[in-house]
Write a protein that holds these residues in place. Structure first.
Motif, PDB file in Angstrom:
ATOM      1  N   ASN A  74       0.867  -1.174   0.000  1.00 36.07           N
ATOM      2  CA  ASN A  74       0.000   0.000   0.000  1.00 36.07           C
ATOM      3  C   ASN A  74       0.903   1.224   0.000  1.00 36.07           C
ATOM      4  N   LEU A  75       0.734   2.085  -0.981  1.00 38.56           N
ATOM      5  CA  LEU A  75       1.538   3.309  -1.032  1.00 38.56           C
ATOM      6  C   LEU A  75       0.593   4.494  -0.895  1.00 38.56           C
ATOM      7  N   LEU A  76       0.637   5.128   0.268  1.00 34.83           N
ATOM      8  CA  LEU A  76      -0.338   6.157   0.590  1.00 34.83           C
ATOM      9  C   LEU A  76       0.313   7.535   0.544  1.00 34.83           C
ATOM     10  N   PRO A  77      -0.259   8.459  -0.234  1.00 29.98           N
ATOM     11  CA  PRO A  77       0.276   9.820  -0.217  1.00 29.98           C
ATOM     12  C   PRO A  77       0.004  10.452   1.147  1.00 29.98           C
ATOM     13  N   GLU A 127     -10.686   8.738   2.072  1.00 26.29           N
ATOM     14  CA  GLU A 127     -10.231   9.389   0.841  1.00 26.29           C
ATOM     15  C   GLU A 127      -9.120   8.547   0.221  1.00 26.29           C
ATOM     16  N   GLY A 128      -8.941   8.648  -1.065  1.00 26.01           N
ATOM     17  CA  GLY A 128      -7.846   7.948  -1.738  1.00 26.01           C
ATOM     18  C   GLY A 128      -8.171   6.484  -1.996  1.00 26.01           C
ATOM     19  N   LYS A 129      -7.159   5.798  -2.525  1.00 24.05           N
ATOM     20  CA  LYS A 129      -7.342   4.379  -2.864  1.00 24.05           C
ATOM     21  C   LYS A 129      -7.573   3.556  -1.597  1.00 24.05           C
ATOM     22  N   PRO A 130      -8.357   2.464  -1.670  1.00 21.87           N
ATOM     23  CA  PRO A 130      -8.513   1.636  -0.470  1.00 21.87           C
ATOM     24  C   PRO A 130      -7.191   0.976  -0.060  1.00 21.87           C
ATOM     25  N   THR A 190       6.760   2.686   6.576  1.00 20.51           N
ATOM     26  CA  THR A 190       7.931   3.454   6.147  1.00 20.51           C
ATOM     27  C   THR A 190       7.484   4.660   5.338  1.00 20.51           C
ATOM     28  N   ALA A 191       8.164   5.783   5.575  1.00 19.15           N
ATOM     29  CA  ALA A 191       7.860   6.990   4.791  1.00 19.15           C
ATOM     30  C   ALA A 191       9.004   7.246   3.813  1.00 19.15           C
ATOM     31  N   PHE A 192       8.640   7.495   2.555  1.00 23.74           N
ATOM     32  CA  PHE A 192       9.633   7.754   1.511  1.00 23.74           C
ATOM     33  C   PHE A 192       9.481   9.164   0.970  1.00 23.74           C
ATOM     34  N   GLU A 193      10.601   9.711   0.561  1.00 20.79           N
ATOM     35  CA  GLU A 193      10.567  10.959  -0.209  1.00 20.79           C
ATOM     36  C   GLU A 193       9.825  10.688  -1.493  1.00 20.79           C
ATOM     37  N   GLY A 194       9.075  11.661  -1.957  1.00 17.97           N
ATOM     38  CA  GLY A 194       8.456  11.538  -3.270  1.00 17.97           C
ATOM     39  C   GLY A 194       7.001  11.129  -3.171  1.00 17.97           C
ATOM     40  N   VAL A 195       6.350  11.242  -4.315  1.00 17.50           N
ATOM     41  CA  VAL A 195       4.914  10.962  -4.381  1.00 17.50           C
ATOM     42  C   VAL A 195       4.690   9.946  -5.488  1.00 17.50           C
ATOM     43  N   VAL A 196       3.840   8.965  -5.199  1.00 16.95           N
ATOM     44  CA  VAL A 196       3.546   7.951  -6.229  1.00 16.95           C
ATOM     45  C   VAL A 196       2.531   8.510  -7.219  1.00 16.95           C
ATOM     46  N   SER A 197       2.652   8.064  -8.460  1.00 14.61           N
ATOM     47  CA  SER A 197       1.574   8.393  -9.404  1.00 14.61           C
ATOM     48  C   SER A 197       0.484   7.353  -9.207  1.00 14.61           C
ATOM     49  N   GLN A 198      -0.695   7.798  -8.883  1.00 13.26           N
ATOM     50  CA  GLN A 198      -1.784   6.862  -8.537  1.00 13.26           C
ATOM     51  C   GLN A 198      -2.475   6.315  -9.790  1.00 13.26           C
ATOM     52  N   GLY A 227      -4.070   3.407  15.495  1.00 11.72           N
ATOM     53  CA  GLY A 227      -4.594   2.701  14.320  1.00 11.72           C
ATOM     54  C   GLY A 227      -5.385   3.613  13.402  1.00 11.72           C
ATOM     55  N   LEU A 228      -5.795   3.064  12.292  1.00 18.91           N
ATOM     56  CA  LEU A 228      -6.539   3.811  11.282  1.00 18.91           C
ATOM     57  C   LEU A 228      -7.953   3.254  11.195  1.00 18.91           C
ATOM     58  N   GLU A 229      -8.921   4.148  11.185  1.00 13.92           N
ATOM     59  CA  GLU A 229     -10.314   3.715  11.056  1.00 13.92           C
ATOM     60  C   GLU A 229     -10.619   3.452   9.584  1.00 13.92           C
ATOM     61  N   GLY A 230     -11.158   2.292   9.302  1.00 12.12           N
ATOM     62  CA  GLY A 230     -11.496   1.978   7.916  1.00 12.12           C
ATOM     63  C   GLY A 230     -12.819   1.246   7.818  1.00 12.12           C
ATOM     64  N   VAL A 231     -13.424   1.324   6.657  1.00 12.70           N
ATOM     65  CA  VAL A 231     -14.657   0.585   6.401  1.00 12.70           C
ATOM     66  C   VAL A 231     -14.341  -0.497   5.359  1.00 12.70           C
ATOM     67  N   LEU A 232     -14.713  -1.723   5.682  1.00  9.74           N
ATOM     68  CA  LEU A 232     -14.422  -2.828   4.763  1.00  9.74           C
ATOM     69  C   LEU A 232     -15.328  -2.740   3.539  1.00  9.74           C
ATOM     70  N   GLU A 233     -14.698  -2.609   2.385  1.00 10.14           N
ATOM     71  CA  GLU A 233     -15.458  -2.434   1.146  1.00 10.14           C
ATOM     72  C   GLU A 233     -15.614  -3.712   0.348  1.00 10.14           C
ATOM     73  N   ASP A 234     -14.597  -4.566   0.402  1.00  7.64           N
ATOM     74  CA  ASP A 234     -14.637  -5.757  -0.442  1.00  7.64           C
ATOM     75  C   ASP A 234     -13.718  -6.827   0.137  1.00  7.64           C
ATOM     76  N   ILE A 235     -14.083  -8.088  -0.107  1.00  4.02           N
ATOM     77  CA  ILE A 235     -13.262  -9.224   0.350  1.00  4.02           C
ATOM     78  C   ILE A 235     -13.020 -10.132  -0.839  1.00  4.02           C
ATOM     79  N   GLN A 236     -11.753 -10.568  -0.994  1.00  2.00           N
ATOM     80  CA  GLN A 236     -11.458 -11.592  -2.003  1.00  2.00           C
ATOM     81  C   GLN A 236     -10.859 -12.794  -1.285  1.00  2.00           C
ATOM     82  N   PHE A 237     -11.470 -13.937  -1.479  1.00  2.00           N
ATOM     83  CA  PHE A 237     -10.962 -15.159  -0.859  1.00  2.00           C
ATOM     84  C   PHE A 237     -10.045 -15.858  -1.861  1.00  2.00           C
TER      85      PHE A 237
END
Ligand SMILES: Nc1ncnc2c1ncn2[C@@H]1O[C@H](COP(=O)(O)OP(=O)(O)OP(=O)(O)O)[C@@H](O)[C@H]1O
Ligand SMILES: [Mg+2]
Length: 362
Positions: free
Chosen positions: A239-242, A321-324, A354-362, A298-308
């Protein structure tokens, strides 16, 4: 005798393109070393320079202590397994493997014995009389491997040797290549764009991007301690989160604020300087998260989808906000899976963020 290989500040320029850019790597005797990177990053070019098929623009290649820049390819005693380095279609399996020994003027008795031994090792002894067109793709690739190994090369060079095979054959042959390499103890330089293959097969890996080595180390280190955002995104699921740096701390950790307003503690990569107010990217592997119902931090999240997926269960959490965020749990009997739509708290395990310099292109 197998040998160490030293690549000393090697560059290759084609008209207008720098295909290999100041690469320095020391490869130990008997080591299984992999060049890993996406298409066009310069892997094949570097391998062809080592093989002697292509002169470098700058830098030195050494086998042991000896500079071999001016030694022609056929005198470097390398074994080659290249994707486009086809077997001779008009020669039998036996004759294909015998070829390199004949060229080296070995006696008939020696050739007969060594080729048979080699064919038994790659489990083709019973097919020695066949022509290549009478073999499957995997069998043909084993002939190429046998032909490369039988000459007892100083260095074995392999360029995506498994890429034309189906998954089952690929998985099978990569273990076989590794086992043979260990048995012979031959220094091996292997090229692939498949990161899983690289992690599995290698003693050490060099991750390449646009002609440069961006990280070099054992597979576990590359996976667990990527030194740049590029490596973190290229190796393994992540997971790469801006985020925005809100606070830096003397111990190297920092507080990163996500666009949805939630914050988490991350560790900065040694050598990268992130300061207050700077945009960064936070990485979090899907397996490094515990799920809890509430609890501090921790981070509050809502479960959107499950893949078994059988051995794992993949869950997608919306943080507002942002990608799940993807979280994986082992597919065990005793694992409780939340229901879609429920609220959960995601607790990343210590040191996993881990925090990295730079921003990912989403
Ligand atoms: N003979 C050539 N003339 C000009 N440019 C070349 C030549 N050979 C390679 N290049 C360029 O050099 C760069 C590196 O190519 P290379 O074949 O080494 O990549 P690669 O990492 O092996 O990629 P792939 O995974 O697709 O095989 C590319 O930009 C390619 O277009
Ligand atoms: Mg290539």
């Amino acid at each position: 005798m197998t040998t160490s290989v030293s690549i000393d500040n090697v560059s290759k320029e084609f008209s207008g393109t720098t295909a290999v850019d100041s690469v320095s790597i020391e490869i130990g005797q008997g080591e299984f070393f992999t060049l890993l990177g996406s298409s066009g990053c310069g892997k094949t070019t570097l391998l062809r320079i080592i093989a002697g098929f292509l002169p470098q623009t700058r830098g030195d290649i050494r086998f042991g202590d000896k500079i071999i820049n001016n030694v022609p390819a056929h005198q470097r005693n390398t074994g080659m397994v290249f994707q486009n380095y086809a077997i001779f279609p008009h020669l039998s399996v036996f004759e294909n493997v015998a070829y390199g020994l004949k060229v080296r003027g070995r006696s008939r008795g020696d050739i007969d014995r060594e080729v048979r031994q080699m064919l038994d090792l790659v489990r083709l002894g019973h097919l020695s009389h066949r022509l290549p067109r009478e073999l499957s793709g995997g069998q043909q690739q084993r002939v190429v491997l046998a032909r490369a190994m039988v000459i007892k090369p100083d260095v074995l060079l392999m360029d995506e040797p498994l890429s034309n095979l189906d998954t089952e054959m690929r998985l099978h042959l990569r273990s076989e290549i590794r086992a043979l390499q260990q048995q012979f103890g031959v220094t091996t330089i292997y090229v692939t764009h498949d990161q899983e293959e690289a992690l599995l097969i290698s003693d050490r890996v060099a991750v390449m991007s646009t002609g440069k080595v961006v990280q070099l180390g054992p597979p576990r280190e590359i996976y667990l301690q990527p030194s740049t955002l590029f490596v973190a995104s290229f190796i393994g699921d992540n997971n790469l989160l801006p985020a925005m740096v809100e606070e830096t701390r003397p111990d190297g950790s920092l507080l990163a604020r996500l666009p949805g307003g939630q914050a988490l503690i991350a560790h900065a990569v040694p050598g990268q300087k992130l300061s207050h107010g700077e945009a960064c990217t936070v990485s979090l592997r899907p397996q490094d998260v515990d799920l809890k119902q509430g609890g501090p931090g921790g981070l509050e999240g809502v479960l959107e989808d499950i893949q078994f997926l059988g051995n794992t269960i993949k869950m997608y959490f919306s943080l507002g906000e942002g990608k799940p965020v993807v979280v994986t749990l082992p597919g065990r009997h005793d694992v409780t899976i939340p229901t879609v739509g429920s609220k959960c708290t995601l607790h990343p395990s210590a040191h996993a963020v881990t925090a990295f310099e730079g921003v990912v292109s989403q």
